[in-house]
Design a protein around this motif. Structure first.
Motif, PDB file in Angstrom:
ATOM      1  N   PHE A 105      39.640   8.367 123.576  1.00  0.00           N
ATOM      2  CA  PHE A 105      39.603   9.545 124.449  1.00  0.00           C
ATOM      3  C   PHE A 105      40.306  10.688 123.738  1.00  0.00           C
ATOM      4  O   PHE A 105      41.405  10.512 123.199  1.00  0.00           O
ATOM      5  CB  PHE A 105      40.302   9.249 125.775  1.00  0.00           C
ATOM      6  N   ARG A 114      38.279  17.057 128.070  1.00  0.00           N
ATOM      7  CA  ARG A 114      38.393  15.628 127.751  1.00  0.00           C
ATOM      8  C   ARG A 114      37.044  15.100 127.289  1.00  0.00           C
ATOM      9  O   ARG A 114      36.016  15.448 127.858  1.00  0.00           O
ATOM     10  CB  ARG A 114      38.861  14.842 128.972  1.00  0.00           C
ATOM     11  N   ARG A 174      43.485   5.356 122.290  1.00  0.00           N
ATOM     12  CA  ARG A 174      42.548   4.231 122.313  1.00  0.00           C
ATOM     13  C   ARG A 174      42.334   3.783 123.765  1.00  0.00           C
ATOM     14  O   ARG A 174      43.260   3.774 124.573  1.00  0.00           O
ATOM     15  CB  ARG A 174      43.109   3.075 121.491  1.00  0.00           C
ATOM     16  N   GLU A 175      41.103   3.410 124.081  1.00  0.00           N
ATOM     17  CA  GLU A 175      40.791   2.871 125.403  1.00  0.00           C
ATOM     18  C   GLU A 175      41.600   1.598 125.640  1.00  0.00           C
ATOM     19  O   GLU A 175      41.800   0.794 124.734  1.00  0.00           O
ATOM     20  CB  GLU A 175      39.296   2.553 125.484  1.00  0.00           C
ATOM     21  N   GLY A 230      30.700  13.242 121.889  1.00  0.00           N
ATOM     22  CA  GLY A 230      31.102  12.268 122.884  1.00  0.00           C
ATOM     23  C   GLY A 230      30.637  12.635 124.280  1.00  0.00           C
ATOM     24  O   GLY A 230      29.929  13.609 124.492  1.00  0.00           O
ATOM     25  N   GLN A 231      31.067  11.849 125.238  1.00  0.00           N
ATOM     26  CA  GLN A 231      30.741  12.072 126.645  1.00  0.00           C
ATOM     27  C   GLN A 231      31.841  12.934 127.258  1.00  0.00           C
ATOM     28  O   GLN A 231      33.017  12.582 127.222  1.00  0.00           O
ATOM     29  CB  GLN A 231      30.665  10.719 127.361  1.00  0.00           C
ATOM     30  N   ASP A 240      33.028   6.855 120.706  1.00  0.00           N
ATOM     31  CA  ASP A 240      33.222   5.593 120.001  1.00  0.00           C
ATOM     32  C   ASP A 240      33.460   5.834 118.521  1.00  0.00           C
ATOM     33  O   ASP A 240      32.870   6.733 117.922  1.00  0.00           O
ATOM     34  CB  ASP A 240      32.002   4.681 120.172  1.00  0.00           C
ATOM     35  N   LYS A 298      35.112  11.334 125.718  1.00  0.00           N
ATOM     36  CA  LYS A 298      35.156   9.903 125.418  1.00  0.00           C
ATOM     37  C   LYS A 298      34.130   9.664 124.324  1.00  0.00           C
ATOM     38  O   LYS A 298      32.998  10.150 124.412  1.00  0.00           O
ATOM     39  CB  LYS A 298      34.787   9.112 126.678  1.00  0.00           C
ATOM     40  N   LYS A 311      41.821  14.422 124.372  1.00  0.00           N
ATOM     41  CA  LYS A 311      42.219  15.462 125.326  1.00  0.00           C
ATOM     42  C   LYS A 311      42.619  16.677 124.513  1.00  0.00           C
ATOM     43  O   LYS A 311      43.404  16.567 123.568  1.00  0.00           O
ATOM     44  CB  LYS A 311      43.396  15.004 126.187  1.00  0.00           C
ATOM     45  N   THR A 356      36.572   2.446 121.475  1.00  0.00           N
ATOM     46  CA  THR A 356      36.335   3.644 122.278  1.00  0.00           C
ATOM     47  C   THR A 356      37.652   4.401 122.369  1.00  0.00           C
ATOM     48  O   THR A 356      38.706   3.801 122.566  1.00  0.00           O
ATOM     49  CB  THR A 356      35.834   3.266 123.684  1.00  0.00           C
ATOM     50  N   LEU A 407      34.277  14.332 129.918  1.00  0.00           N
ATOM     51  CA  LEU A 407      34.913  13.798 131.118  1.00  0.00           C
ATOM     52  C   LEU A 407      35.517  14.923 131.952  1.00  0.00           C
ATOM     53  O   LEU A 407      36.389  14.681 132.777  1.00  0.00           O
ATOM     54  CB  LEU A 407      35.992  12.775 130.739  1.00  0.00           C
TER      55      LEU A 407
END
Length: 185
Positions: free
Chosen positions: A29, A16, A95-96, A2-3, A20, A18, A31, A27, A5
């Protein structure tokens, strides 16, 4: 995959991401808390009046707030590992919030338009709604300890959400002090 953060001011034991998911397409997240300092854990236990992992506090805070009509991100999964009576590591996946943006990044569009007539009324109504949202949160007995615009999201229909809930607690002492701290943030 993921990306990341992560940011400079984030504690070293926190990370963290992010990413999909395909089924269903969404999307999320992640932590993670890895070897949180013992003093941090003990402080968390005292604030929350119980011994639990950091991710558990995030999850239970979201559940308690949602039960009182305060929007929070949906928890998909969480887990924890203990060693010698202390949290070794834990995680939470949420969830986003669909089509929502933090107030730090973007206020509703009418704040960027001319400040007169109907537009001014919409700005004032939004500010009153935000104040009411925070008031309801505090009247439910909760304090955030990190109540910034970056942790307050606005959905496309104007609905408000709180995120980053691992520090949310119900103080026994100094309730007003923590409320003032939240509002000043």
């Amino acid at each position: 995959g993921g990306q990341s953060l992560d940011k400079a001011e984030l504690a070293k034991h926190r990370s963290r991401l992010k990413f999909d998911l395909d089924e269903p397409k969404t999307t999320v997240f992640l932590k993670r808390y890895d070897r949180a300092p013992v003093l941090t854990q003990i402080t968390n236990w005292l604030h929350h009046h119980r011994r639990a992992s950091t991710s558990s506090f995030d999850r239970s805070g979201a559940e308690q707030l949602a039960a009182r009509g305060i929007n929070t991100p949906e928890t998909i999964a969480y887990g924890e590992q203990w060693a010698g009576g202390f949290e070794k590591r834990s995680f939470i996946i949420t969830r986003e919030i669909p089509r929502a943006e933090s107030l730090e990044r973007k206020l509703p569009d009418f704040f960027y338009q001319e400040r007169s007539g109907e537009n001014l009324k919409r700005c004032n109504a939004f500010i009153e709604g935000l104040a009411d949202f925070v008031k309801r949160f505090h009247e439910a007995g909760f304090r955030h300890c990190d109540l910034y615009f970056s942790h307050t999201f606005c959905g496309e229909g104007g609905e408000l959400y709180l995120i980053d809930l691992q520090r949310v607690f119900k103080p026994v002492l100094f309730k007003e002090r923590f409320r003032v701290k939240d509002v000043s943030q």
